[in-house]
Design a protein around this motif. Structure first.
Motif, mmCIF file in Angstrom:
data_model
loop_
_atom_site.group_PDB
_atom_site.id
_atom_site.type_symbol
_atom_site.label_atom_id
_atom_site.label_comp_id
_atom_site.label_asym_id
_atom_site.label_seq_id
_atom_site.Cartn_x
_atom_site.Cartn_y
_atom_site.Cartn_z
ATOM 1 N N GLN A 252 -1.469 7.827 -3.535
ATOM 2 C CA GLN A 252 -2.592 7.884 -2.614
ATOM 3 C C GLN A 252 -3.887 7.830 -3.400
ATOM 4 O O GLN A 252 -4.100 8.644 -4.304
ATOM 5 C CB GLN A 252 -2.504 9.171 -1.781
ATOM 6 C CG GLN A 252 -3.537 9.318 -0.692
ATOM 7 C CD GLN A 252 -3.381 10.641 0.042
ATOM 8 O OE1 GLN A 252 -3.458 11.702 -0.575
ATOM 9 N NE2 GLN A 252 -3.140 10.575 1.341
ATOM 10 N N TYR A 253 -4.748 6.886 -3.054
ATOM 11 C CA TYR A 253 -5.991 6.742 -3.812
ATOM 12 C C TYR A 253 -6.949 7.910 -3.568
ATOM 13 O O TYR A 253 -7.592 8.398 -4.489
ATOM 14 C CB TYR A 253 -6.682 5.426 -3.481
ATOM 15 C CG TYR A 253 -7.860 5.148 -4.385
ATOM 16 C CD1 TYR A 253 -7.651 4.744 -5.703
ATOM 17 C CD2 TYR A 253 -9.169 5.286 -3.934
ATOM 18 C CE1 TYR A 253 -8.708 4.501 -6.550
ATOM 19 C CE2 TYR A 253 -10.232 5.039 -4.780
ATOM 20 C CZ TYR A 253 -10.004 4.648 -6.083
ATOM 21 O OH TYR A 253 -11.060 4.395 -6.931
ATOM 22 N N ASP B 36 -0.635 4.922 0.013
ATOM 23 C CA ASP B 36 -0.799 3.517 -0.311
ATOM 24 C C ASP B 36 0.495 2.859 -0.764
ATOM 25 O O ASP B 36 0.755 1.701 -0.447
ATOM 26 C CB ASP B 36 -1.871 3.361 -1.392
ATOM 27 C CG ASP B 36 -3.233 3.836 -0.931
ATOM 28 O OD1 ASP B 36 -3.765 3.275 0.046
ATOM 29 O OD2 ASP B 36 -3.778 4.789 -1.550
#
Length: 125
Positions: A99-100, A113
């Motif tokens: 996950q960014y 993501d």
């Protein structure tokens, strides 16, 4: 090509320990928050643990606090999940996810993501 490859699953004993690994490729691993989630038989997918991109923050579900440790090694593009005092209810398929931007309190419903294919863990006597 983005890939998250989990390993380390298998049969484990109640009260024993297990370390799962997830090797990432195809994206800037060191810039991403990483998480472990699991899907137990008959249950919805649930959040287990997460670690921030810097490694400075960790998050754990209540049911694993005190038993699990999440860590990362950016030199190896790898995130780990060490679980001690294994319980039968730990039986599940464990997934690695990236996950960014991590939320303050990560959950299974967050948008991740990238996902790995999962590694199965079975805990029994």
């Amino acid at each position: 090509q983005v890939e998250l490859k989990e390993s380390g699953g298998g049969l484990a004993q109640i009260g024993g320990s297990l370390r799962l690994s997830c090797v990432a490729s195809g994206f800037p691993f060191s810039s991403y928050d990483m998480a472990w989630l699991r899907k137990a038989p008959g249950l919805e997918r649930e959040f287990v643990a997460a670690i921030s991109w810097s490694g400075g923050s960790t998050y754990y579900a209540d049911f694993v606090k005190g038993r699990c440790t999440i860590s990362r090694d950016d030199a190896k593009n790898t995130v780990y999940l060490q679980t001690n005092s294994l319980k039968p209810e730990d039986t599940a398929v464990y997934y690695c996810a990236a996950q960014y931007y991590m939320t303050t309190q990560p959950t299974a419903s967050d948008k991740y993501d990238y996902w790995g294919r999962g590694t199965r863990v079975t805990v029994s006597s």
